[in-house]
Write an enzyme that holds these catalytic residues in place. Structure first.
Site, PDB file in Angstrom:
ATOM      1  N   ASN A  38     -36.395  43.817  18.665  1.00 30.25           N
ATOM      2  CA  ASN A  38     -36.318  42.944  19.610  1.00 30.25           C
ATOM      3  C   ASN A  38     -37.624  42.381  19.887  1.00 30.25           C
ATOM      4  OD1 ASN A  38     -35.722  41.167  22.065  1.00 30.25           O
ATOM      5  ND2 ASN A  38     -33.541  41.679  21.482  1.00 30.25           N
ATOM      6  N   HIS A  81     -34.206  38.781  17.712  1.00 34.25           N
ATOM      7  CA  HIS A  81     -33.582  39.918  17.776  1.00 34.25           C
ATOM      8  C   HIS A  81     -33.996  40.927  16.887  1.00 34.25           C
ATOM      9  CE1 HIS A  81     -29.754  38.204  20.295  1.00 34.25           C
ATOM     10  NE2 HIS A  81     -30.836  37.497  20.639  1.00 34.25           N
ATOM     11  N   GLU A 104     -32.448  42.957  14.490  1.00 34.54           N
ATOM     12  CA  GLU A 104     -31.764  42.605  13.173  1.00 34.54           C
ATOM     13  C   GLU A 104     -32.355  41.531  12.309  1.00 34.54           C
ATOM     14  OE1 GLU A 104     -28.530  44.903  16.003  1.00 34.54           O
ATOM     15  OE2 GLU A 104     -29.921  42.857  16.058  1.00 34.54           O
ATOM     16  N   CYS A 120     -24.932  41.605  18.090  1.00 33.28           N
ATOM     17  CA  CYS A 120     -24.341  40.343  18.826  1.00 33.28           C
ATOM     18  C   CYS A 120     -23.726  39.239  17.546  1.00 33.28           C
ATOM     19  CB  CYS A 120     -25.250  39.518  19.656  1.00 33.28           C
ATOM     20  SG  CYS A 120     -26.828  38.745  18.637  1.00 33.28           S
ATOM     21  N   CYS A 155     -26.977  38.059  15.298  1.00 30.31           N
ATOM     22  CA  CYS A 155     -27.098  39.042  14.047  1.00 30.31           C
ATOM     23  C   CYS A 155     -26.214  39.258  13.266  1.00 30.31           C
ATOM     24  CB  CYS A 155     -27.606  40.080  14.913  1.00 30.31           C
ATOM     25  SG  CYS A 155     -29.080  40.041  15.700  1.00 30.31           S
ATOM     26  N   ASP A 174     -30.718  37.851  27.511  1.00 32.01           N
ATOM     27  CA  ASP A 174     -30.882  38.652  25.997  1.00 32.01           C
ATOM     28  C   ASP A 174     -29.427  38.079  25.612  1.00 32.01           C
ATOM     29  OD1 ASP A 174     -32.238  39.395  23.894  1.00 32.01           O
ATOM     30  OD2 ASP A 174     -30.535  41.107  24.131  1.00 32.01           O
TER      31      ASP A 174
END
Length: 145
Positions: A39, A50, A52, A77, A80, A140
């Site tokens: 991240n 992020h 990923e 999330c 992602c 975030d």
């Protein structure tokens, strides 16, 4: 714990060292890491950086994601998860989902196999970070008031 999750945890720790959010990810194909990331929202002032997404960006163009596995220290999330579904990554291994439940059902609905390792190291990393940085964490995950 396998070497791939260990690499994702090292990415998360690197993010923390950079004063960012400690979430890390690696992409594996044919038994090799082809991309890694963490991240970088804080470091790059980029709301979609992020772990990923950073990992996929660093993987470059891989053609097909068939046969790949994405490792992430935290359940992804919806942002992602959307990338995971879009690129048809069919398996994700997560360090934990207790701290953040993410978009598990969304990914499963789209045929993604999810393996939740429920690792204490990942949980502790996030719990400590959230305790010390609640405002940053809420930013975030889109819950900053």
């Amino acid at each position: 714990m396998d070497s791939f999750m260990r690499a994702a945890i090292e990415e998360a720790k690197q993010g923390l060292q950079e004063r960012g959010i400690p979430i890390g990810s690696v992409l594996v194909k044919d038994g090799k890491i082809i991309g890694r990331g963490h991240n970088k929202r804080v470091q790059e002032n980029n709301p979609i950086a992020h772990a990923e997404i950073d990992c996929l960006t660093n993987s470059g163009r891989v053609g097909t994601y068939r046969g790949t596995t994405l490792y992430s220290t935290l359940m992804p999330c919806y942002l992602c998860a959307g990338a995971i579904v879009q690129f048809r990554i069919k398996k994700i291994v997560v360090g934990e989902s207790e701290t953040f439940s993410g978009a598990k059902e969304f990914m499963e609905l789209h045929g993604v196999e999810i393996v939740d390792l429920n690792l204490e190291e990942c949980k502790q990393l996030m719990k400590t970070f959230i305790q010390n940085n609640p405002k940053l964490w809420n930013e975030d995950i889109g819950e900053l008031e």
